[in-house]
Design a protein around this motif. Structure first.
Motif, PDB file in Angstrom:
ATOM      1  N   SER A 138     -12.382  11.223  -6.197  1.00  0.00           N
ATOM      2  CA  SER A 138     -11.573  10.577  -5.168  1.00  0.00           C
ATOM      3  C   SER A 138     -11.350  11.517  -3.993  1.00  0.00           C
ATOM      4  CB  SER A 138     -10.228  10.167  -5.762  1.00  0.00           C
ATOM      5  OG  SER A 138      -9.329   9.814  -4.758  1.00  0.00           O
ATOM      6  N   ILE A 185      -8.830  11.428  -2.026  1.00  0.00           N
ATOM      7  CA  ILE A 185      -7.397  11.664  -1.828  1.00  0.00           C
ATOM      8  C   ILE A 185      -6.789  12.100  -3.150  1.00  0.00           C
ATOM      9  CG2 ILE A 185      -7.180  10.035   0.081  1.00  0.00           C
ATOM     10  CD1 ILE A 185      -5.817   8.148  -1.947  1.00  0.00           C
ATOM     11  N   ILE A 192      -7.307   1.263  -1.597  1.00  0.00           N
ATOM     12  CA  ILE A 192      -7.467   2.195  -0.487  1.00  0.00           C
ATOM     13  C   ILE A 192      -8.946   2.173  -0.136  1.00  0.00           C
ATOM     14  CG2 ILE A 192      -7.225   4.564   0.337  1.00  0.00           C
ATOM     15  CD1 ILE A 192      -5.258   4.994  -2.014  1.00  0.00           C
ATOM     16  N   LEU A 241     -11.697   4.021   2.185  1.00  0.00           N
ATOM     17  CA  LEU A 241     -11.946   5.222   2.985  1.00  0.00           C
ATOM     18  C   LEU A 241     -13.368   5.152   3.505  1.00  0.00           C
ATOM     19  CD1 LEU A 241     -10.504   6.396   0.005  1.00  0.00           C
ATOM     20  CD2 LEU A 241      -9.847   7.995   1.755  1.00  0.00           C
ATOM     21  N   MET A 263       0.159   7.697  11.290  1.00  0.00           N
ATOM     22  CA  MET A 263      -0.091   6.613  10.355  1.00  0.00           C
ATOM     23  C   MET A 263       0.595   5.359  10.893  1.00  0.00           C
ATOM     24  SD  MET A 263       0.683   6.268   6.246  1.00  0.00           S
ATOM     25  CE  MET A 263       2.363   6.815   6.391  1.00  0.00           C
ATOM     26  N   TRP A 306       1.383   1.112  10.089  1.00  0.00           N
ATOM     27  CA  TRP A 306       1.420   0.146   9.002  1.00  0.00           C
ATOM     28  C   TRP A 306       2.239  -1.076   9.375  1.00  0.00           C
ATOM     29  CZ3 TRP A 306       4.768   4.109   9.432  1.00  0.00           C
ATOM     30  CH2 TRP A 306       6.121   3.854   9.200  1.00  0.00           C
ATOM     31  N   ARG A 313      -4.942   4.935   8.847  1.00  0.00           N
ATOM     32  CA  ARG A 313      -4.850   6.332   9.239  1.00  0.00           C
ATOM     33  C   ARG A 313      -6.259   6.840   9.521  1.00  0.00           C
ATOM     34  NH1 ARG A 313      -0.874   9.796   6.217  1.00  0.00           N
ATOM     35  NH2 ARG A 313      -0.477  10.871   8.123  1.00  0.00           N
ATOM     36  N   ILE A 372      -9.001   5.349   7.084  1.00  0.00           N
ATOM     37  CA  ILE A 372      -8.378   4.954   5.828  1.00  0.00           C
ATOM     38  C   ILE A 372      -7.573   3.678   6.020  1.00  0.00           C
ATOM     39  CG2 ILE A 372      -6.849   5.701   3.960  1.00  0.00           C
ATOM     40  CD1 ILE A 372      -7.257   8.595   4.993  1.00  0.00           C
ATOM     41  N   LEU A 377      -5.007   1.069   3.587  1.00  0.00           N
ATOM     42  CA  LEU A 377      -4.277   0.887   2.339  1.00  0.00           C
ATOM     43  C   LEU A 377      -3.633  -0.478   2.333  1.00  0.00           C
ATOM     44  CD1 LEU A 377      -2.699   1.884  -0.285  1.00  0.00           C
ATOM     45  CD2 LEU A 377      -0.918   2.606   1.304  1.00  0.00           C
ATOM     46  N   PRO A 416       0.382   6.467  -1.297  1.00  0.00           N
ATOM     47  CA  PRO A 416      -1.041   6.737  -1.554  1.00  0.00           C
ATOM     48  C   PRO A 416      -1.836   7.235  -0.350  1.00  0.00           C
ATOM     49  CG  PRO A 416      -0.403   4.705  -2.620  1.00  0.00           C
ATOM     50  CD  PRO A 416       0.754   5.121  -1.750  1.00  0.00           C
ATOM     51  N   ILE A 417      -1.347   7.006   0.879  1.00  0.00           N
ATOM     52  CA  ILE A 417      -2.024   7.604   2.037  1.00  0.00           C
ATOM     53  C   ILE A 417      -1.047   8.412   2.889  1.00  0.00           C
ATOM     54  CG2 ILE A 417      -3.902   5.930   2.095  1.00  0.00           C
ATOM     55  CD1 ILE A 417      -2.641   4.847   4.719  1.00  0.00           C
ATOM     56  N   VAL A 421      -3.253  12.509   1.264  1.00  0.00           N
ATOM     57  CA  VAL A 421      -4.454  12.627   2.090  1.00  0.00           C
ATOM     58  C   VAL A 421      -4.836  14.089   2.308  1.00  0.00           C
ATOM     59  CG1 VAL A 421      -5.444  12.104   4.356  1.00  0.00           C
ATOM     60  CG2 VAL A 421      -4.046  10.415   3.193  1.00  0.00           C
TER      61      VAL A 421
END
Length: 180
Positions: free
Chosen positions: A12, A14, A49, A51, A98, A100, A116, A134, A136, A150-151, A156
């Protein structure tokens, strides 16, 4: 486009301890990972996620395009509407910017759709990439901060997860280290 192939959790890009599955595919200058997270809610859809690492030398001169990531993900995930109707929030954290959107049922269920961009000046990127974009989608019974973890900067910043959930993440470069 080539199909995704399963990778070990340690591959992974991340560092997040709740990863369930890592899928990867490569094509020309682009390598993609799709990381599945648990979905312990009644909300339909995958917590994922996505990427996208790009090795193209010109990618550093391009703008980040979240709608292109959404297209790779198969469109805007449920329960979010069309991308151009989303109300995005943006923060600067210890690892850049970031953005969202948040959806909640006001009874403890929170969904986030986050974006991101990380470039090679911020950390060592997989596949000799110059930029990693990225996306999510995460729905949890909990708060927005937990859904974004998670991000987040801590996830990250690290290149891979460890082989055991309680161990510290490993990094791609032995010279790299977390920022103080």
């Amino acid at each position: 486009m080539t199909s995704f192939r399963q990778q070990s959790l340690s591959e992974s890009w991340i560092g997040f301890d709740k990863i369930q599955l890592v899928l990867e595919r490569r094509e020309k200058n682009v390598t993609e990972q799709r990381i599945l997270l648990p979905n312990r809610t009644a909300m339909r859809g995958e917590n994922v996620i996505l990427l996208r690492a790009d090795r193209s030398p010109l990618v550093l001169n391009t703008r980040f395009q979240p709608d292109a990531l959404l297209e790779l993900a198969g469109g805007t995930p449920y329960p979010f509407g069309a991308f151009d109707t989303l109300t995005l929030r943006t923060i600067e954290d210890g690892f850049g910017s970031m953005s969202w959107a948040r959806w909640t049922n006001n009874a403890g269920l929170t969904c986030v759709l986050a974006f991101r961009r990380v470039d090679k000046t911020m950390r060592t990127l997989a596949a000799n990439a110059n930029v990693m974009d990225i996306l999510l989608r995460n729905c949890i019974n909990g708060d927005e901060e937990t859904a974004l973890a998670p991000i987040g900067a801590d996830a990250v910043r690290f290149a891979t997860t460890s082989t055991t959930p309680s161990a510290a993440p490993r990094m791609l470069s032995p010279l790299a280290a977390p920022r103080p």
